[in-house]
Design an enzyme around this catalytic site. Structure first.
Site, short mmCIF file in Angstrom:
data_model
loop_
_atom_site.label_atom_id
_atom_site.label_comp_id
_atom_site.label_asym_id
_atom_site.label_seq_id
_atom_site.Cartn_x
_atom_site.Cartn_y
_atom_site.Cartn_z
CE LYS A 1 -3.11 -6.92 -16.19
NZ LYS A 1 -3.00 -7.49 -14.86
N GLY B 1 10.21 -4.39 1.05
CA GLY B 1 8.98 -3.62 0.86
C GLY B 1 8.21 -3.62 2.17
N GLY C 1 4.95 -2.11 2.07
CA GLY C 1 3.68 -1.60 1.55
C GLY C 1 2.51 -2.44 2.03
CG ASN C 2 -1.34 -1.44 0.60
OD1 ASN C 2 -1.41 -0.80 1.64
ND2 ASN C 2 -1.60 -0.91 -0.58
CB VAL C 3 1.55 -7.39 -0.23
CG1 VAL C 3 1.86 -8.87 -0.03
CG2 VAL C 3 0.51 -7.21 -1.32
CB ALA C 4 5.45 -5.81 2.96
#
Ligand code: NAD
Length: 370
Positions: free
Chosen positions: A80, A180, A182-185
């Site tokens: 990371k 949520g 958003g994108n994943v949800a």
């Protein structure tokens, strides 16, 4: 702060401090473990309170990536990077290209990607200086948005939990509260809807909910009320630390399975509490591994169908974790860590056998010789 004590405590292999006055760059690249392959992990840009906080974050996050890759069966190590600075005001081409030169200098021991505070555009600047970057746009031959693959992994992981808890992996008629939108949800809700689940959804941003409702029938609840829904499954896909003393008093679900990172406020406290309450918890870093599987696929020449196929493996991974957790009466995240550590230990034993051949044929093939 004793730097070497900190670095040695979690067995990090290498920590690189990158500094360039002209570009205003201050960055740390932490390589935790390369037993399984090159260290892959995103670059976070954050206005840390001090350098020590930045180092700690880099060390903690890179270790997490080693475990995530190991439990997911990927031939990747954990790394990371953090860039110290305000992502709203301090970003520019020079900064990211300078950072890219430092990544290039590691000759492939570390491969970067976007993370909190960085975007696909930033990674395109990095790519001007190094090929060791993933998660770039489809137009440049990258994998683009990882959310569809992440969501699919979350969906099959949720099904594995259902199978373990109820004997069938069908989610038809199950009440599922999704935090949520958003994108994943959004992609997750589509899978759940097609499966016949009863969906409850919330978000602080109404436009996100509207977008979900374009393709899916769901009941909308207020953000603070999501924990109190009469539900079978709770699926966190927004924030971290949402499994805590307060919410555990309210959540009546039998399963918690969602894509958000760092869901447990305190692993040591809330992991055992979940067992006591009889809630099956799919460890976040294992169930949301589709994102990493997606970028790992870029290393071999990206194909979404192959990435989705690999993300299907999350079903078996979650099943194994749940079995070990039940058999040994340990929290699921500990069971997940055990699987990751066992794989690292086993593969470490054969890493000295030189075959002269790579397992991979793609543009990073020469790096992955184990
Ligand atoms: P996103 O920003 O698209 O969606 C997050 C949503 O959560 C936003 O719509 C936001 O308005 C909403 N939100 C914020 N606070 C909220 C609250 N208090 N209550 C309800 N909703 C709230 O992000 P995403 O890409 O969908 O990622 C969601 C989570 O999954 C994050 O924790 C992320 O780290 C994790 N994750 C994502 C991926 C991926 O492929 N995108 C991969 C692995 C992990």
């Amino acid at each position: 702060m004793d730097f070497f004590d900190n670095i040695e405590k979690n067995d990090h292999e290498q920590v690189v401090f990158c500094s360039n006055k002209e570009a205003g760059l201050k960055a740390i690249i932490a390589i935790h473990d390369t037993t399984l392959g090159p260290a892959l992990g995103g670059t976070r840009m954050w206005d840390y309170t001090d350098d020590e906080a930045a180092l700690k974050d880099a060390l903690r996050l890179s270790r997490g990536m080693t475990y995530k890759a190991a439990v997911s069966g990927l031939n990747l190590g954990g790394g990371k990077a953090v860039i110290i600075g305000d992502s709203a005001t301090q970003k520019n081409e020079l900064l990211f290209r300078t950072f890219g030169k430092f990544v290039e200098g590691l000759a492939g021991r570390y491969i970067t990607a976007e993370d909190v505070g960085t975007t696909v555009k930033d990674m395109e600047y990095v790519r001007m200086e190094t090929k060791y970057v993933t998660g770039i746009s489809k137009a440049l031959g990258g994998s683009g948005d990882p959310s569809p693959v992440t969501s699919y992994g979350v969906f099959v992981g949720m099904k594995a939990c259902a199978k373990f808890k109820w004997g069938s992996d069908s989610l038809k008629g199950k009440k599922i509260a999704v935090q949520g939108a958003g994108n994943v949800a959004r992609y997750l809700c589509e899978h759940l809807y097609n499966e016949g689940a009863e969906i409850y959804v919330t978000d602080i941003n109404e436009s996100k909910i509207k977008k979900v409702l374009e393709t899916v029938k769901a009941k909308v609840v207020k953000p603070e009320e999501i924990y109190d829904v009469d539900m079978d499954i709770f699926s966190p896909n927004a924030l971290g630390a949402i499994i805590n003393d307060d919410t555990l008093k309210r959540i009546k679900a039998e399963i918690i399975a969602g894509g958000a990172n760092n869901q447990l406020e305190d692993e040591n406290v809330h992991g055992p509490m979940l067992i006591e309450k009889g809630i099956l918890y799919a460890p976040d870093y294992a169930i949301n591994a589709g994102g990493l599987i997606n970028v790992a696929n870029e290393l071999e020449g990206y194909r979404q169908d192959r990435a989705l196929k690999q993300a299907e493996g999350v079903y078996d991974i979650i099943s194994s974790i749940l079995e070990i957790s039940a058999k040994e009466k340990i929290p699921t995240y500990q069971a997940s860590n055990k699987i990751a550590e066992a794989r690292l230990e086993q593969m470490g034993r054969i890493s000295n056998i030189y075959t002269g051949k790579s397992n991979f044929s793609g543009r990073f093939g020469e790096l992955i010789k184990r």
